[in-house]
Scaffold this motif. Structure first.
Motif, short mmCIF file in Angstrom:
data_model
loop_
_atom_site.label_atom_id
_atom_site.label_comp_id
_atom_site.label_asym_id
_atom_site.label_seq_id
_atom_site.Cartn_x
_atom_site.Cartn_y
_atom_site.Cartn_z
N SER A 1 -1.88 -15.53 -2.65
CA SER A 1 -2.92 -16.68 -2.02
C SER A 1 -4.29 -15.77 -1.52
CB SER A 1 -2.24 -17.44 -0.93
OG SER A 1 -1.94 -16.46 0.20
N ALA A 2 -5.28 -16.51 -1.55
CA ALA A 2 -6.39 -16.04 -0.95
C ALA A 2 -7.05 -14.81 -1.82
CB ALA A 2 -6.47 -15.88 0.33
N ILE A 3 -6.81 -14.85 -2.88
CA ILE A 3 -7.15 -13.75 -3.72
C ILE A 3 -7.85 -14.53 -5.17
CG2 ILE A 3 -4.70 -13.82 -4.57
CD1 ILE A 3 -5.11 -10.69 -4.95
N ARG A 4 -8.86 -13.79 -5.75
CA ARG A 4 -9.38 -14.29 -6.69
C ARG A 4 -9.34 -13.47 -7.98
NH1 ARG A 4 -14.90 -17.28 -4.43
NH2 ARG A 4 -13.90 -18.48 -3.02
N ASN A 5 -10.12 -12.19 -7.83
CA ASN A 5 -10.26 -11.28 -8.86
C ASN A 5 -9.88 -9.82 -8.49
OD1 ASN A 5 -10.54 -10.49 -11.74
ND2 ASN A 5 -12.92 -10.29 -11.24
N PRO A 6 -8.75 -9.46 -8.14
CA PRO A 6 -8.61 -7.90 -7.81
C PRO A 6 -8.98 -7.03 -9.01
CG PRO A 6 -6.32 -9.10 -8.17
CD PRO A 6 -7.34 -9.93 -8.31
N VAL A 7 -9.80 -6.34 -8.84
CA VAL A 7 -10.21 -5.47 -10.01
C VAL A 7 -9.68 -4.12 -9.87
CG1 VAL A 7 -12.30 -6.79 -10.42
CG2 VAL A 7 -12.49 -4.80 -8.88
N ALA A 8 -9.26 -3.43 -8.68
CA ALA A 8 -8.71 -2.19 -8.66
C ALA A 8 -8.01 -1.98 -7.08
CB ALA A 8 -9.84 -1.27 -8.38
N ILE A 9 -7.23 -1.31 -7.37
CA ILE A 9 -6.25 -0.80 -5.84
C ILE A 9 -5.97 0.72 -5.84
CG2 ILE A 9 -4.86 -3.02 -6.45
CD1 ILE A 9 -2.50 -1.48 -7.80
N SER A 10 -5.75 0.86 -4.65
CA SER A 10 -5.42 2.26 -4.32
C SER A 10 -4.40 2.32 -3.02
CB SER A 10 -6.91 2.85 -3.62
OG SER A 10 -6.66 4.15 -3.33
N LEU A 11 -3.81 3.52 -2.95
CA LEU A 11 -2.69 3.72 -1.85
C LEU A 11 -3.10 4.67 -0.82
CD1 LEU A 11 0.41 3.83 -4.26
CD2 LEU A 11 -0.57 1.72 -3.38
N ASP A 12 -2.78 4.22 0.33
CA ASP A 12 -2.96 5.03 1.31
C ASP A 12 -1.37 5.28 1.85
OD1 ASP A 12 -3.13 6.26 3.78
OD2 ASP A 12 -4.27 4.57 4.90
N MET A 13 -0.98 6.59 1.19
CA MET A 13 0.37 6.68 1.35
C MET A 13 1.00 7.22 2.78
SD MET A 13 0.87 8.96 -2.39
CE MET A 13 2.44 9.54 -1.72
N PRO A 14 0.23 7.82 3.36
CA PRO A 14 0.54 8.12 4.90
C PRO A 14 0.97 6.86 5.46
CG PRO A 14 -1.20 9.68 4.32
CD PRO A 14 -1.06 8.48 3.24
N ARG A 15 0.15 5.60 5.34
CA ARG A 15 0.34 4.67 6.31
C ARG A 15 1.23 3.73 5.21
NH1 ARG A 15 -4.22 2.15 9.58
NH2 ARG A 15 -2.61 1.71 10.80
N ARG A 16 1.64 3.88 4.15
CA ARG A 16 2.39 3.05 3.29
C ARG A 16 1.73 1.80 3.35
NH1 ARG A 16 8.80 4.23 3.82
NH2 ARG A 16 8.46 6.48 3.61
N LEU A 17 0.26 1.67 2.98
CA LEU A 17 -0.86 0.58 2.68
C LEU A 17 -1.28 0.58 1.42
CD1 LEU A 17 -2.55 0.59 6.23
CD2 LEU A 17 -0.43 -0.93 5.60
N LEU A 18 -1.19 -0.53 0.84
CA LEU A 18 -2.18 -0.68 -0.34
C LEU A 18 -3.49 -1.38 -0.21
CD1 LEU A 18 -0.60 -1.98 -3.69
CD2 LEU A 18 -2.53 -3.23 -2.88
N TYR A 19 -4.51 -0.83 -0.90
CA TYR A 19 -5.72 -1.48 -0.59
C TYR A 19 -6.12 -1.98 -1.88
CZ TYR A 19 -6.68 0.75 4.17
OH TYR A 19 -6.71 1.13 5.40
#
Length: 624
Positions: free
Chosen positions: A424-442
């Motif tokens: 939800s609240a997402i329209r067109n995600p064009v790219a993703i990247s990982l912050d592995m030390p914090r286990r977060l996805l951007y």
């Protein structure tokens, strides 16, 4: 939901016309609305009446020599012209391409592009304006459901998926208004109303609630309250004890005594970027700008294997994936493999040496060995997969999906165990990247013009960078240390900002001709270690190898023993063999002792011999 939007718009217009003295800080639409100045003449109608894109407002569109002027008032690279992908948004970059479709293909009328007949009426629009799912292509008016809805979603009568929280909210959100049918029922009795924890039935509709220590997000999901993530007080590791915080850094990083930021040991990281002028790199400080491969023209997706400094790049709009060395030698790129359909995202599994990519043509995620010797479709049935990323130490695969049902999902490296993270609240995600030390996805959303993050389990979502004039047309994304980096095609720039809150914004490189993907190169970003093996949390004591290319049955994992001559043994087989060896050993020892006792049993006259067998702790040995 629709009523709420109309009420807010009405209040805004009433405020404007009654008070009259109110002024719009950006562009004032002719219908009384107010939009950001950066949204003016960007090819997207942000005003309700479209006045921000009128010709008398914007004048004639002027594009550069290497750009194509879209009918939607966008400028796109000439490399995107007639590539089979609607980059303009109105199909004008694919119009008049004069493509001859075969008998096995369907001709898109406005663009002239071809779509395989196997994709007709599959529920996903492959033609830019959707003729392949319209009444002409589907005379019966029926299309196959592209997928089933998740448990947190409501399935409309036409197969469309809506958040359960939109059910019975006095505003029809489904095209057939089926989300407002039978609202006098107890919605909590059906899939718990889509609530993750507590569902409270009301006389009209329902609401979701959470137990103590948790909070409600997105109307239906509960998540634990994590003070460390909420405050972002630490750069990496954070321990919250009795109201105080203790910060630390992962192995390979050192904490800065001044800022508290975790800085990677060794050399400064390299930021590699693709563009219409070739592949180049710059360090994260914006210095030492250098060309890597002038032959790789176009803002295509990229990935890297840090161990041997190898870069993988895909030609925009095509399925060709190339490999090139980054060690400074003037080598020509090598064609690694050719896939059917446009490659939009690339990711390298450095532990198992696999290459993953998203395929817009086959609506899938594909995988291959890094030498290109074998490849296969891993996950199919996706709408428009874009970005992809892997975390092989945890055995996880992540991807973003645009189209009619944009979302971000994750699965195991073999494609099993799919889990939606963002729906939800997402329209067109064009790219993703990982912050592995914090286990977060951007992820960067070109529709929302934001950069956001979420934990690997789908909780603790947060928007960290909002539209600031440099997020109108984002393309690539990367996260490293305390910053997030992205490429922006509208301003032709590479930018960075604080990964927690978007502060410390800066333009690292301006005047880049159609910047594309970004890849950060540093050893700490691809650490060595043992991967989680199989569908459990068990770590293989030797080497875990995903067997993705056997061609028989589903992909699986195998645990390879270093003393087994390279033979692969599955998790269950390995445990069974080990148990059998232990049992046989015990029986063998017990049998030997029993035989020894029977043959060498002492005479009754040898009473002076002191055998105290009854004191033995071995259960297979008994006293006389």
């Amino acid at each position: 939901m629709g009523n709420l939007r109309r009420i807010l718009l009405t209040q805004l217009l009433t405020f404007h016309y009654i008070w009259g003295e109110w002024t719009c800080p950006g562009f004032l639409c002719t219908d009384g609305g107010c939009i950001s100045q950066s949204a003016l003449c960007d090819g997207t109608a942000d005003c309700h009446d479209g006045s921000d894109e009128f010709e008398d407002t914007c004048g004639l569109l002027q594009c550069k020599k290497d750009e194509f002027a879209c009918g939607s008032r966008r400028c796109v690279s000439l490399l995107f012209r007639c590539d089979g992908t609607d980059d303009c948004g109105d199909g004008s970059d694919e119009a008049s391409c004069h493509k001859n479709c075969t008998a096995e293909s369907f001709l898109c009328e406005r663009t002239g592009s071809c779509v395989a007949r196997a994709k007709l009426c599959d529920g996903w629009p492959d033609c830019p304006v959707g003729q392949d799912v319209g009444a002409d292509a589907c005379p019966s008016g029926q299309t196959r459901a592209p997928h089933t809805c998740f448990s947190s979603e409501f399935s409309c009568g036409d197969g469309q998926c809506m958040p359960h929280s939109w059910r019975c909210d006095h505003s029809p959100d489904c095209a057939d208004a089926s989300d407002e049918d039978d609202c006098d029922q107890n919605e909590c009795l059906v899939s718990n109303g889509g609530c993750s924890h507590l569902c409270v039935d009301l006389p009209m509709g329902f609401l979701c609630d959470c137990p103590a220590g948790m909070r409600l997000v997105h109307d239906s999901q509960c998540e634990e309250i994590d003070t460390c993530l909420d405050t972002d007080v630490c750069n990496q590791l954070c321990v919250h004890v009795n109201g105080t915080f203790s910060c630390d850094c992962h192995e390979g990083y050192l904490m800065s005594p001044k800022t508290g930021e975790c800085k990677a040991k060794g050399d400064v990281a390299q930021l590699v970027l693709s563009s219409s002028e070739g592949v180049r790199w710059v360090n994260t400080a914006g210095m030492e700008y250098r060309e890597i491969a002038a032959h790789l023209l176009g803002p295509g997706p990229m990935a890297a294997l840090t161990a041997n400094r190898t870069l993988y790049w895909a030609r925009p709009g095509q399925g060709s994936i190339y490999r090139i060395s980054m060690d400074g030698k003037p080598l020509d790129p090598v064609l690694l493999l050719k896939s059917h359909g446009a490659v939009l995202g690339l990711a390298v599994d450095w532990i198992h040496e696999h290459l993953y990519w998203t395929n817009a043509g086959t609506h899938s995620i594909d995988v291959a060995r890094l030498d290109g010797s074998v490849q296969r479709l891993l996950i199919g049935g996706l709408a428009m997969p874009t970005g992809v990323a892997v975390e092989p130490l945890l055995g996880l695969l992540f991807w973003a999906e645009g189209g009619s049902s944009p979302r971000i999902e994750c699965a195991l490296l073999d494609g099993q165990g799919r889990l939606p993270l963002i729906t939800s609240a997402i329209r067109n995600p064009v790219a993703i990247s990982l912050d592995m030390p914090r286990r977060l996805l951007y992820w960067v959303d070109s529709g929302m013009r934001t950069i956001s993050r979420v934990r690997f389990d789908g909780q603790h979502r947060k928007t960290v960078v909002e539209s600031n004039g440099y997020l109108d047309r984002p393309f690539g994304l990367a996260v490293f240390e305390g910053h997030v980096y992205w490429s922006e095609q509208a301003t032709h720039s590479i930018c960075s900002a604080d990964k927690h809150n978007g502060s410390l914004f800066r333009v690292i490189l301006p005047n880049i001709a159609f910047p594309g993907a970004l890849v950060l190169i540093h050893p700490v970003l691809q650490p060595k270690g043992s991967a989680v093996c199989g569908n459990t949390s068990r770590v293989c004591p030797y080497e875990c190898v995903p067997d993705l290319f056997s061609g028989t049955g589903s992909p699986s994992f195998t645990c390879v023993s270093p003393t087994g001559g390279g033979a692969a043994v599955s998790d269950t087989t390995y445990a069974g063999i080990l148990s059998l060896i232990v049992v046989l050993s015990v029986l063998l020892v017990g049998g030997a002792l029993w035989w020894w006792k029977d043959v060498f049993k002492p005479s009754r006259t040898l009473t002076f011999l002191d055998f105290s067998l009854k004191e033995s702790q071995d259960p297979l040995i008994h006293g006389p």
